[in-house]
Scaffold this motif. Structure first.
Motif, mmCIF file in Angstrom:
data_model
loop_
_atom_site.group_PDB
_atom_site.id
_atom_site.type_symbol
_atom_site.label_atom_id
_atom_site.label_comp_id
_atom_site.label_asym_id
_atom_site.label_seq_id
_atom_site.Cartn_x
_atom_site.Cartn_y
_atom_site.Cartn_z
ATOM 1 N N GLU A 70 -12.224 2.812 -8.403
ATOM 2 C CA GLU A 70 -11.076 3.107 -9.275
ATOM 3 C C GLU A 70 -10.646 1.861 -10.045
ATOM 4 O OE1 GLU A 70 -11.354 3.800 -6.035
ATOM 5 O OE2 GLU A 70 -11.437 5.992 -6.001
ATOM 6 N N ASP A 126 -13.118 1.419 -12.834
ATOM 7 C CA ASP A 126 -12.784 2.294 -13.970
ATOM 8 C C ASP A 126 -11.691 1.664 -14.834
ATOM 9 O OD1 ASP A 126 -14.611 4.186 -13.276
ATOM 10 O OD2 ASP A 126 -13.182 5.520 -12.271
ATOM 11 N N ARG A 127 -10.671 1.115 -14.186
ATOM 12 C CA ARG A 127 -9.584 0.491 -14.947
ATOM 13 C C ARG A 127 -10.096 -0.715 -15.734
ATOM 14 N NH1 ARG A 127 -3.916 -2.475 -13.019
ATOM 15 N NH2 ARG A 127 -3.217 -2.786 -15.150
ATOM 16 N N THR A 168 -4.803 0.550 -8.258
ATOM 17 C CA THR A 168 -5.914 1.507 -8.256
ATOM 18 C C THR A 168 -6.724 1.236 -6.998
ATOM 19 O OG1 THR A 168 -7.344 -0.026 -9.460
ATOM 20 C CG2 THR A 168 -6.123 1.570 -10.794
ATOM 21 N N GLY A 169 -7.370 2.257 -6.488
ATOM 22 C CA GLY A 169 -8.200 2.079 -5.289
ATOM 23 C C GLY A 169 -7.370 1.631 -4.099
#
Ligand SMILES: [Zn+2]
Length: 234
Positions: free
Chosen positions: A78, A81-82, A125-126
């Motif tokens: 994640e 992805d960011r 994220t993550g």
């Protein structure tokens, strides 16, 4: 035996040079970091970048660093992805062809084995993570990321006998000196370098309390205290 070295770039950011000349940068916070002694453009060579979690003080400058060095970033999917979406980082600069990696997984990059571990913290994220980094000569370094103490640190020491542990001691967001000294009893490393302190006013400002407590809780562990910009080699 060829030497290896570790330089503290302040906070959770270190530059590790392996006996084979590979450079690993942990949690780069190279932009707007009051204690960081270098600028992103000063780091010409890097092969691996570890990002333990998605908080600003663990990746400021990561895009520029990956671009100029060609290093591969180890981070959660994640967060990958960011990084791709917001920072334009290329798939080639992120582990597993842009996919990211996850807790328990290992990857060999340029002869350096990187294993992602759990950590207890938060992440935009993550999930928060730590890393076990094994150099070509078998030297094993544990970078805890940001975390409180947890009992399975004991298991890390059993699975991957740790030569050097790099652990946070600053308190407020992570382990404080008391927890960090107790963590040494679980990890059983040969050496320890404290991190994630004195960067913000609310954090522990020196390693003195940690040194005192570590001596009591884990007298066999050699405590190495670095100043930002200073290097230890062995
Ligand atoms: Zn942090």
């Amino acid at each position: 035996m060829a030497k290896k070295s570790i330089k503290w770039l302040s906070h959770a950011c270190f530059s590790i040079t392996s006996p084979g000349g590979k450079v690993i940068i942990t949690d780069p916070w190279l932009v707007n970091n009051p204690l960081c002694p270098v600028k992103v453009e000063d780091i010409k060579i890097a092969h691996v970048i570890t990002v333990s979690h998605d908080h600003f003080d663990h990746w400021g400058g990561v895009a520029e660093l990956a671009k100029q060095t060609g290093a591969v970033i180890m981070c959660q999917p994640e967060t990958a992805d960011r990084f791709k979406r917001e920072l334009g980082i290329a798939d080639a600069n992120i582990v597993f062809f842009g996919g990211g990696m996850n807790t328990g997984g290992s990857v060999v990059q340029e002869g350096i084995t990187v294993t992602m571990t759990q950590a207890f913290h938060s992440s935009a994220t993550g999930s928060p993570t730590g890393f076990i980094i094994k150099l070509e000569d078998g030297t094993t370094i544990y970078h805890a990321g940001d975390t409180g103490i947890f009992e399975s640190m004991k298991l890390f020491g059993e699975l991957y006998p740790i030569d050097l542990a790099v652990i946070p001691i600053g308190g407020a967001f992570t382990m404080d000196p008391y927890q960090a000294s107790k963590a040494l009893g679980l990890l059983k490393p040969k050496k320890v370098i404290p991190m994630h302190y004195k960067t913000f006013p609310i954090l522990e400002q020196t390693a003195d309390n940690f040194i005192r407590l570590a001596k009591k809780e884990a007298p066999k562990v050699e405590v190495i205290v670095l100043e930002p910009g200073k290097e230890y080699s062995w």
